[in-house]
Motif scaffolding. Structure first.
Motif, PDB file in Angstrom:
ATOM      1  N   THR A 182       4.308  13.202   1.144  1.00 27.10           N
ATOM      2  CA  THR A 182       3.594  13.770   2.288  1.00 27.10           C
ATOM      3  C   THR A 182       2.889  12.681   3.090  1.00 27.10           C
ATOM      4  OG1 THR A 182       1.675  14.193   0.865  1.00 27.10           O
ATOM      5  CG2 THR A 182       3.259  15.988   1.141  1.00 27.10           C
ATOM      6  N   VAL A 183       2.503  11.578   2.421  1.00 26.56           N
ATOM      7  CA  VAL A 183       1.933  10.401   3.086  1.00 26.56           C
ATOM      8  C   VAL A 183       2.787   9.209   2.678  1.00 26.56           C
ATOM      9  CG1 VAL A 183      -0.075   8.911   3.366  1.00 26.56           C
ATOM     10  CG2 VAL A 183      -0.392  11.374   3.044  1.00 26.56           C
ATOM     11  N   LYS A 184       3.410   8.582   3.639  1.00 28.45           N
ATOM     12  CA  LYS A 184       4.361   7.512   3.342  1.00 28.45           C
ATOM     13  C   LYS A 184       3.697   6.136   3.388  1.00 28.45           C
ATOM     14  CE  LYS A 184       8.262  10.202   5.092  1.00 28.45           C
ATOM     15  NZ  LYS A 184       8.906  10.375   3.770  1.00 28.45           N
ATOM     16  N   VAL A 196      -3.652  -6.870  -1.951  1.00 24.64           N
ATOM     17  CA  VAL A 196      -2.910  -5.903  -1.154  1.00 24.64           C
ATOM     18  C   VAL A 196      -2.859  -4.570  -1.892  1.00 24.64           C
ATOM     19  CG1 VAL A 196      -0.643  -5.316  -0.212  1.00 24.64           C
ATOM     20  CG2 VAL A 196      -1.518  -7.648   0.001  1.00 24.64           C
ATOM     21  N   VAL A 197      -3.160  -3.485  -1.174  1.00 25.73           N
ATOM     22  CA  VAL A 197      -3.108  -2.135  -1.755  1.00 25.73           C
ATOM     23  C   VAL A 197      -2.110  -1.310  -0.942  1.00 25.73           C
ATOM     24  CG1 VAL A 197      -4.386  -0.045  -2.306  1.00 25.73           C
ATOM     25  CG2 VAL A 197      -5.501  -2.277  -2.525  1.00 25.73           C
ATOM     26  N   LEU A 198      -1.018  -0.881  -1.592  1.00 26.64           N
ATOM     27  CA  LEU A 198      -0.019  -0.031  -0.967  1.00 26.64           C
ATOM     28  C   LEU A 198      -0.185   1.385  -1.532  1.00 26.64           C
ATOM     29  CD1 LEU A 198       3.091  -2.382  -1.162  1.00 26.64           C
ATOM     30  CD2 LEU A 198       1.568  -2.032   0.780  1.00 26.64           C
ATOM     31  N   GLU A 199      -0.373   2.383  -0.640  1.00 24.52           N
ATOM     32  CA  GLU A 199      -0.651   3.745  -1.096  1.00 24.52           C
ATOM     33  C   GLU A 199       0.298   4.745  -0.442  1.00 24.52           C
ATOM     34  OE1 GLU A 199      -5.284   4.197  -2.338  1.00 24.52           O
ATOM     35  OE2 GLU A 199      -4.836   4.291  -0.201  1.00 24.52           O
ATOM     36  N   CYS A 200       0.625   5.797  -1.205  1.00 24.70           N
ATOM     37  CA  CYS A 200       1.393   6.911  -0.682  1.00 24.70           C
ATOM     38  C   CYS A 200       0.950   8.166  -1.427  1.00 24.70           C
ATOM     39  CB  CYS A 200       2.898   6.686  -0.819  1.00 24.70           C
ATOM     40  SG  CYS A 200       3.426   6.267  -2.492  1.00 24.70           S
ATOM     41  N   GLU A 201       1.396   9.325  -0.960  1.00 25.23           N
ATOM     42  CA  GLU A 201       0.970  10.575  -1.585  1.00 25.23           C
ATOM     43  C   GLU A 201       2.120  11.561  -1.609  1.00 25.23           C
ATOM     44  OE1 GLU A 201      -2.571  13.834  -0.832  1.00 25.23           O
ATOM     45  OE2 GLU A 201      -2.982  11.703  -0.485  1.00 25.23           O
ATOM     46  N   VAL A 225      -0.507  -0.673 -11.280  1.00 31.71           N
ATOM     47  CA  VAL A 225       0.130   0.559 -10.807  1.00 31.71           C
ATOM     48  C   VAL A 225      -0.778   1.723 -11.198  1.00 31.71           C
ATOM     49  CG1 VAL A 225       2.110   2.080 -10.999  1.00 31.71           C
ATOM     50  CG2 VAL A 225       2.440  -0.397 -11.011  1.00 31.71           C
ATOM     51  N   ARG A 226      -1.176   2.540 -10.200  1.00 36.69           N
ATOM     52  CA  ARG A 226      -2.121   3.625 -10.458  1.00 36.69           C
ATOM     53  C   ARG A 226      -1.552   4.962 -10.003  1.00 36.69           C
ATOM     54  NH1 ARG A 226      -7.169   0.540  -7.570  1.00 36.69           N
ATOM     55  NH2 ARG A 226      -7.405  -1.194  -9.061  1.00 36.69           N
ATOM     56  N   ALA A 227      -1.972   6.034 -10.718  1.00 38.45           N
ATOM     57  CA  ALA A 227      -1.617   7.407 -10.357  1.00 38.45           C
ATOM     58  C   ALA A 227      -2.885   8.245 -10.447  1.00 38.45           C
ATOM     59  CB  ALA A 227      -0.548   7.947 -11.286  1.00 38.45           C
ATOM     60  N   GLU A 228      -3.340   8.751  -9.296  1.00 36.93           N
ATOM     61  CA  GLU A 228      -4.555   9.567  -9.239  1.00 36.93           C
ATOM     62  C   GLU A 228      -4.219  10.863  -8.521  1.00 36.93           C
ATOM     63  OE1 GLU A 228      -7.303   7.113  -7.189  1.00 36.93           O
ATOM     64  OE2 GLU A 228      -7.493   5.646  -8.812  1.00 36.93           O
ATOM     65  N   THR A 253      13.533  12.240  -6.150  1.00 37.97           N
ATOM     66  CA  THR A 253      14.091  13.127  -5.125  1.00 37.97           C
ATOM     67  C   THR A 253      13.714  12.688  -3.717  1.00 37.97           C
ATOM     68  OG1 THR A 253      12.178  14.592  -5.406  1.00 37.97           O
ATOM     69  CG2 THR A 253      14.168  15.136  -6.647  1.00 37.97           C
ATOM     70  N   ASP A 254      12.893  11.665  -3.626  1.00 33.32           N
ATOM     71  CA  ASP A 254      12.487  11.149  -2.319  1.00 33.32           C
ATOM     72  C   ASP A 254      11.975   9.726  -2.516  1.00 33.32           C
ATOM     73  OD1 ASP A 254      12.003  11.047   0.393  1.00 33.32           O
ATOM     74  OD2 ASP A 254      10.131  12.176   0.326  1.00 33.32           O
ATOM     75  N   LYS A 255      11.954   8.952  -1.466  1.00 33.05           N
ATOM     76  CA  LYS A 255      11.419   7.592  -1.546  1.00 33.05           C
ATOM     77  C   LYS A 255      10.792   7.209  -0.221  1.00 33.05           C
ATOM     78  CE  LYS A 255      15.390   5.851  -2.676  1.00 33.05           C
ATOM     79  NZ  LYS A 255      16.469   4.917  -3.033  1.00 33.05           N
ATOM     80  N   THR A 256       9.884   6.243  -0.273  1.00 32.15           N
ATOM     81  CA  THR A 256       9.246   5.718   0.930  1.00 32.15           C
ATOM     82  C   THR A 256       9.193   4.209   0.812  1.00 32.15           C
ATOM     83  OG1 THR A 256       7.217   5.684   2.260  1.00 32.15           O
ATOM     84  CG2 THR A 256       6.949   6.105  -0.085  1.00 32.15           C
ATOM     85  N   THR A 257       9.439   3.510   1.927  1.00 26.84           N
ATOM     86  CA  THR A 257       9.566   2.050   1.919  1.00 26.84           C
ATOM     87  C   THR A 257       8.716   1.437   3.029  1.00 26.84           C
ATOM     88  OG1 THR A 257      11.820   2.181   1.042  1.00 26.84           O
ATOM     89  CG2 THR A 257      11.191   0.123   2.110  1.00 26.84           C
TER      90      THR A 257
END
Length: 375
Positions: A182-184, A196-201, A225-228, A253-257
């Protein structure tokens, strides 16, 4: 007993108050009011006023469904009149329909009214809808539309459209679907040694795998690597040029780059080199101080890179960098250069010949005439 002033038909605009009045020839404490065959009693809708020979029925906030014949009855005599309500007699031509959609899809509710340009208010579970990125309302003549984009399980609700007090309802059912972002990720530009912090949701909590240029990224001293909840985060500590590339978060089932670009730090020279002048065989020392304390430098003498040897000492002490040249020789005369990242500075080294000095000076001699004199 008879009616001096019988009831008269009344016409009022919608939502307004209607009054039926009559007067009789005899004082009566109370009369009976009827709507059709139903007896009317005082409440929020109706007010009954009796004043001797005068009697009144007040109908509050008239609606179209209030239209009817109203009758007053007293001592066996009656008087009847009709209520007409003026206004738009709005009807729903095409009602809302229940919608069942998959997570991430768009739910569309459409309503058609009998009249053009009638304002419609939308509700979800009785809460008024305000347009946003995922909530879109459209109105074109008689047609009114509500779109709910990127639906989640939290969007399950009852949808209601209301126009001039006329409601229409339908239900939204959301079916659980595949995980998607939902957030790439967003492209990122960092400076060397930055964090550097790369985030997605995601729309739901699922495991993900991180890749850099198609190679899996694993946790280490410099990588976290974090999962919240639904948020997934990759932290790169003290990045270098080797960390630049394409980073991908894959949930199956989905990816973001996104692309990570690394720029060189702008290192400044706080204290430059100063030239040195020594005699052959002596020691020359050069020192420079930078704005950063973790940058490696390179020394050159006359264009040749210097490495530590018996006659060359290189010291890095935080932001200070020192070059010591032992047993300098005349041919070494030339330029000493230092470089670190984008920082540059130079100074001159001059090695002079040792001055000539007498080890044994001449001494006075006394000789006899015709003898040989030697010194």
């Amino acid at each position: 007993m008879d009616f001096v002033v019988p009831l008269k038909d009344v016409s009022v605009p919608e939502k307004k108050q209607a009054k039926f009045e009559c007067a009789i020839t005899k004082d009566v404490a109370k009369v009976m009011w009827h709507r059709g065959d139903d007896v009317i009693t005082s409440d929020q809708k109706y007010d009954i006023i009796d004043d001797g020979k005068k009697h009144m029925l007040v109908i509050n906030c008239c609606e179209f469904e209030d239209e009817d014949d109203y009758t007053v009855a007293v001592l066996g005599r009656t008087s009847t009149a009709r209520l007409a309500v003026e206004g738009i007699r709005l009807k729903v031509v095409s009602p809302l329909r229940d919608q069942t959609v998959k997570e991430g899809a768009t739910a569309r509710f459409e309503l058609e009214l009998s009249h053009d340009d009638v304002p419609v208010t939308w509700y979800r579970n009785e809460v008024k809808v305000h347009p946003s990125r995922t909530l879109l309302t459209l109105a074109e003549g008689r047609r009114h539309v509500l779109e709910i984009k990127d639906v989640t399980l939290d969007d399950i609700c009852q949808v209601k459209a209301e126009a001039k007090g006329v409601p229409c309802m339908a239900n939204l059912t959301v079916i659980e679907g595949d995980a998607y972002f939902t957030v790439k990720l967003q492209d990122y530009t960092a400076v060397e040694k930055d964090q550097v912090v790369l985030e997605c949701e995601l729309n739901k909590e699922v495991d993900v795998i991180w890749y850099r240029n198609q190679a899996e990224v694993r946790p280490s001293k410099t990588v976290a690597v974090r999962a919240e909840g639904r948020r997934r985060t990759l932290v790169l500590k003290r990045v270098g040029h080797e960390d630049a590339g394409q980073y991908t978060c894959d949930c199956g089932t989905d990816k973001t780059t996104a692309a990570l670009h690394i720029e060189a730090r702008q290192v400044k020279v706080l204290r430059p080199l100063y030239g040195a002048e020594v005699f052959d065989g002596e020691t020359a020392r050069f020192q420079v101080e930078l704005s950063e304390d973790d940058v490696h430098g390179q020394w050159k003498l006359n264009g040749q890179v210097l490495d530590p040897t018996a006659d060359v000492e290189i010291v890095e002490d935080g932001a200070k960098h020192t070059l010591v040249l032992y047993n300098c020789k005349v041919p070494q005369t030339g330029e000493v250069a230092f470089s670190a990242a984008n920082a540059r500075c130079q100074a001159n080294l001059k090695v002079k010949e040792l001055p000539v000095s007498f080890i044994t000076p001449l001494s006075d001699l006394h000789v006899y005439e015709r003898d040989e004199a030697k010194s």
